[in-house]
Design a protein around this motif. Structure first.
Motif, PDB file in Angstrom:
ATOM      1  N   ASP A 155       0.850  -1.185   0.000  1.00  0.00           N
ATOM      2  CA  ASP A 155       0.000   0.000   0.000  1.00  0.00           C
ATOM      3  C   ASP A 155       0.890   1.240   0.000  1.00  0.00           C
ATOM      4  OD1 ASP A 155      -1.933   1.937   0.348  1.00  0.00           O
ATOM      5  OD2 ASP A 155      -3.080   0.764   1.807  1.00  0.00           O
ATOM      6  N   ILE A 156       1.400   1.576  -1.177  1.00  0.00           N
ATOM      7  CA  ILE A 156       2.330   2.704  -1.314  1.00  0.00           C
ATOM      8  C   ILE A 156       1.664   4.035  -0.957  1.00  0.00           C
ATOM      9  CG2 ILE A 156       3.931   3.885  -2.866  1.00  0.00           C
ATOM     10  CD1 ILE A 156       4.646   0.963  -2.248  1.00  0.00           C
ATOM     11  N   PRO A 157       0.455   4.331  -1.458  1.00  0.00           N
ATOM     12  CA  PRO A 157      -0.175   5.617  -1.125  1.00  0.00           C
ATOM     13  C   PRO A 157      -0.360   5.816   0.380  1.00  0.00           C
ATOM     14  CG  PRO A 157      -1.288   4.606  -2.986  1.00  0.00           C
ATOM     15  CD  PRO A 157      -0.358   3.561  -2.423  1.00  0.00           C
ATOM     16  N   ARG A 158      -0.761   4.770   1.057  1.00  0.00           N
ATOM     17  CA  ARG A 158      -0.987   4.874   2.509  1.00  0.00           C
ATOM     18  C   ARG A 158       0.322   5.119   3.249  1.00  0.00           C
ATOM     19  NH1 ARG A 158      -3.932   0.048   5.852  1.00  0.00           N
ATOM     20  NH2 ARG A 158      -3.746   0.887   7.970  1.00  0.00           N
ATOM     21  N   ALA A 159       1.387   4.466   2.818  1.00  0.00           N
ATOM     22  CA  ALA A 159       2.695   4.684   3.438  1.00  0.00           C
ATOM     23  C   ALA A 159       3.175   6.106   3.186  1.00  0.00           C
ATOM     24  CB  ALA A 159       3.703   3.676   2.894  1.00  0.00           C
ATOM     25  N   ARG A 160       2.929   6.596   1.978  1.00  0.00           N
ATOM     26  CA  ARG A 160       3.349   7.957   1.653  1.00  0.00           C
ATOM     27  C   ARG A 160       2.648   8.972   2.550  1.00  0.00           C
ATOM     28  NH1 ARG A 160       2.404   8.176  -3.894  1.00  0.00           N
ATOM     29  NH2 ARG A 160       0.300   8.954  -3.517  1.00  0.00           N
ATOM     30  N   LEU A 161       1.335   8.805   2.743  1.00  0.00           N
ATOM     31  CA  LEU A 161       0.588   9.707   3.613  1.00  0.00           C
ATOM     32  C   LEU A 161       1.083   9.618   5.055  1.00  0.00           C
ATOM     33  CD1 LEU A 161      -3.051   9.212   2.264  1.00  0.00           C
ATOM     34  CD2 LEU A 161      -1.595  11.229   1.998  1.00  0.00           C
ATOM     35  N   LEU A 162       1.429   8.410   5.479  1.00  0.00           N
ATOM     36  CA  LEU A 162       1.966   8.205   6.829  1.00  0.00           C
ATOM     37  C   LEU A 162       3.245   9.008   7.022  1.00  0.00           C
ATOM     38  CD1 LEU A 162       2.123   6.448   9.532  1.00  0.00           C
ATOM     39  CD2 LEU A 162       3.610   4.949   8.191  1.00  0.00           C
ATOM     40  N   TYR A 163       4.159   8.927   6.052  1.00  0.00           N
ATOM     41  CA  TYR A 163       5.429   9.632   6.159  1.00  0.00           C
ATOM     42  C   TYR A 163       5.220  11.147   6.119  1.00  0.00           C
ATOM     43  CZ  TYR A 163       7.822   5.180   5.308  1.00  0.00           C
ATOM     44  OH  TYR A 163       8.305   3.891   5.402  1.00  0.00           O
ATOM     45  N   GLU A 164       4.327  11.602   5.251  1.00  0.00           N
ATOM     46  CA  GLU A 164       4.074  13.039   5.157  1.00  0.00           C
ATOM     47  C   GLU A 164       3.500  13.580   6.466  1.00  0.00           C
ATOM     48  OE1 GLU A 164       3.143  13.419   0.356  1.00  0.00           O
ATOM     49  OE2 GLU A 164       1.486  13.102   1.779  1.00  0.00           O
ATOM     50  N   GLU A 165       2.590  12.831   7.061  1.00  0.00           N
ATOM     51  CA  GLU A 165       1.994  13.269   8.323  1.00  0.00           C
ATOM     52  C   GLU A 165       3.038  13.318   9.432  1.00  0.00           C
ATOM     53  OE1 GLU A 165      -0.465  10.571  10.756  1.00  0.00           O
ATOM     54  OE2 GLU A 165      -2.049  12.077  10.534  1.00  0.00           O
ATOM     55  N   THR A 166       3.923  12.317   9.465  1.00  0.00           N
ATOM     56  CA  THR A 166       4.949  12.279  10.507  1.00  0.00           C
ATOM     57  C   THR A 166       5.935  13.434  10.342  1.00  0.00           C
ATOM     58  OG1 THR A 166       4.758   9.874  10.694  1.00  0.00           O
ATOM     59  CG2 THR A 166       6.775  10.882  11.545  1.00  0.00           C
ATOM     60  N   LEU A 167       6.312  13.732   9.104  1.00  0.00           N
ATOM     61  CA  LEU A 167       7.221  14.859   8.867  1.00  0.00           C
ATOM     62  C   LEU A 167       6.598  16.169   9.337  1.00  0.00           C
ATOM     63  CD1 LEU A 167       8.638  13.904   5.346  1.00  0.00           C
ATOM     64  CD2 LEU A 167       9.916  14.015   7.489  1.00  0.00           C
ATOM     65  N   GLU A 168       5.298  16.297   9.159  1.00  0.00           N
ATOM     66  CA  GLU A 168       4.601  17.499   9.624  1.00  0.00           C
ATOM     67  C   GLU A 168       4.538  17.537  11.149  1.00  0.00           C
ATOM     68  OE1 GLU A 168       0.182  19.636   9.275  1.00  0.00           O
ATOM     69  OE2 GLU A 168       0.717  17.944   7.979  1.00  0.00           O
ATOM     70  N   GLN A 169       4.236  16.404  11.762  1.00  0.00           N
ATOM     71  CA  GLN A 169       4.130  16.342  13.216  1.00  0.00           C
ATOM     72  C   GLN A 169       5.466  16.567  13.902  1.00  0.00           C
ATOM     73  OE1 GLN A 169       1.461  16.030  15.190  1.00  0.00           O
ATOM     74  NE2 GLN A 169      -0.035  15.876  13.515  1.00  0.00           N
ATOM     75  N   LEU A 170       6.541  16.078  13.293  1.00  0.00           N
ATOM     76  CA  LEU A 170       7.869  16.155  13.909  1.00  0.00           C
ATOM     77  C   LEU A 170       8.755  17.207  13.234  1.00  0.00           C
ATOM     78  CD1 LEU A 170       8.647  12.363  14.476  1.00  0.00           C
ATOM     79  CD2 LEU A 170       7.522  13.995  16.008  1.00  0.00           C
ATOM     80  N   TYR A 171       8.143  18.237  12.707  1.00  0.00           N
ATOM     81  CA  TYR A 171       8.897  19.307  12.046  1.00  0.00           C
ATOM     82  C   TYR A 171       9.938  19.892  13.005  1.00  0.00           C
ATOM     83  CZ  TYR A 171       9.941  23.685   9.660  1.00  0.00           C
ATOM     84  OH  TYR A 171      10.595  24.718   9.042  1.00  0.00           O
ATOM     85  N   GLY A 172      11.175  19.978  12.544  1.00  0.00           N
ATOM     86  CA  GLY A 172      12.247  20.517  13.372  1.00  0.00           C
ATOM     87  C   GLY A 172      12.987  19.483  14.192  1.00  0.00           C
ATOM     88  N   TYR A 173      12.547  18.229  14.125  1.00  0.00           N
ATOM     89  CA  TYR A 173      13.209  17.142  14.876  1.00  0.00           C
ATOM     90  C   TYR A 173      14.246  16.501  13.946  1.00  0.00           C
ATOM     91  CZ  TYR A 173      13.602  12.907  17.759  1.00  0.00           C
ATOM     92  OH  TYR A 173      14.049  11.868  18.542  1.00  0.00           O
ATOM     93  N   PRO A 174      15.555  16.712  14.187  1.00  0.00           N
ATOM     94  CA  PRO A 174      16.606  16.297  13.245  1.00  0.00           C
ATOM     95  C   PRO A 174      16.560  14.839  12.780  1.00  0.00           C
ATOM     96  CG  PRO A 174      17.521  17.716  14.935  1.00  0.00           C
ATOM     97  CD  PRO A 174      16.106  17.417  15.353  1.00  0.00           C
ATOM     98  N   PRO A 175      16.249  13.865  13.646  1.00  0.00           N
ATOM     99  CA  PRO A 175      16.283  12.470  13.192  1.00  0.00           C
ATOM    100  C   PRO A 175      15.300  12.111  12.078  1.00  0.00           C
ATOM    101  CG  PRO A 175      16.433  12.560  15.578  1.00  0.00           C
ATOM    102  CD  PRO A 175      16.084  13.946  15.112  1.00  0.00           C
ATOM    103  N   VAL A 176      14.388  13.022  11.702  1.00  0.00           N
ATOM    104  CA  VAL A 176      13.417  12.674  10.659  1.00  0.00           C
ATOM    105  C   VAL A 176      14.012  12.783   9.258  1.00  0.00           C
ATOM    106  CG1 VAL A 176      11.467  13.423  12.064  1.00  0.00           C
ATOM    107  CG2 VAL A 176      12.477  15.006  10.416  1.00  0.00           C
ATOM    108  N   ASP A 177      15.261  13.232   9.137  1.00  0.00           N
ATOM    109  CA  ASP A 177      15.857  13.413   7.818  1.00  0.00           C
ATOM    110  C   ASP A 177      15.832  12.136   6.981  1.00  0.00           C
ATOM    111  OD1 ASP A 177      16.297  16.053   8.321  1.00  0.00           O
ATOM    112  OD2 ASP A 177      18.404  15.826   8.896  1.00  0.00           O
ATOM    113  N   ALA A 178      16.097  10.982   7.609  1.00  0.00           N
ATOM    114  CA  ALA A 178      16.089   9.721   6.872  1.00  0.00           C
ATOM    115  C   ALA A 178      14.693   9.400   6.351  1.00  0.00           C
ATOM    116  CB  ALA A 178      16.592   8.591   7.764  1.00  0.00           C
TER     117      ALA A 178
END
Length: 205
Positions: A155-178
């Motif tokens: 389920d590629i679309p669902r994973a993509r949305l998951l990652y986008e949401e996490t990047l938004e939630q953890l904005y400014g948290y350095p370990p999210v670069d990967a």
């Protein structure tokens, strides 16, 4: 073409890197290996006074359902123990109950994002869990959920949305670069047709 592209992406994710607690990177392997390695993202003091010997022993004897129950009982008393959660979900998946494992992971992640699980308690974060425990927990769960969505459910679309949401939630948290690197790879795969769906019962490879 879609299936070929998705297979190529899964192969690339297996070779992708993941962040360690010290900021270095290592190659990733099978999904079961990943769950074990994600435990390394957690601060060592989280495990120093806990024991998972009973559940681990059951896993070693391939009694996966019993191991899941053992980890679940411990998790009931220690709901913020991410190591116990990952162990339980690994046991569930090994027992052929990947959908149940995914649901538990998603529920835990949602509660941490909404601050419904006490993961941002200043006293806990200062004394035992480390000041960034909540962010670290969300990121770790995101990696595991994303791997399951891509490798087990395709389920590629669902994973993509998951990652986008996490990047938004953890904005400014350095370990999210990967995580941004993974999202970039997922975006290379165009949306799959509605006719493609996951199997009802999932098992480890």
């Amino acid at each position: 073409k879609i299936c070929t592209a998705a297979a190529s992406l899964r192969a690339r994710l297996r070779c992708a890197t993941w962040p360690t607690r010290r900021g270095s990177t290592e190659a990733m392997g099978s999904l079961r290996d990943k769950i074990a390695r994600y435990l390394g993202l957690l601060a060592p003091d989280l495990d120093s006074h806990r024991s998972y010997d009973f559940g681990d022993g059951l896993m070693a004897r391939h009694r996966y359902a019993d191991a899941a129950r053992a980890y679940g009982r411990y998790l009931h008393e220690n709901p913020l123990d991410t190591s116990a959660l990952l162990r339980m979900c690994g046991a569930l998946e090994a027992a052929g109950r990947a959908a149940e494992a995914l649901s538990a992971l998603e529920d835990a992640r949602r509660k941490s994002i909404l601050r419904e699980d006490n993961s941002d308690d200043p006293a806990l974060n200062a004394s035992v869990m480390g000041r960034d425990f909540r962010q670290q927990r969300i990121l770790t769960l995101t990696y595991v959920i994303g791997d399951m969505l891509v490798e087990k459910l395709n389920d590629i679309p669902r994973a993509r949305l998951l990652y986008e949401e996490t990047l938004e939630q953890l904005y400014g948290y350095p370990p999210v670069d990967a995580l941004r690197q993974r999202l970039k790879m997922l975006k290379e795969i165009r949306k799959q047709p509605p006719s493609v769906k996951a199997p009802d019962r999932l098992k480890l490879e």
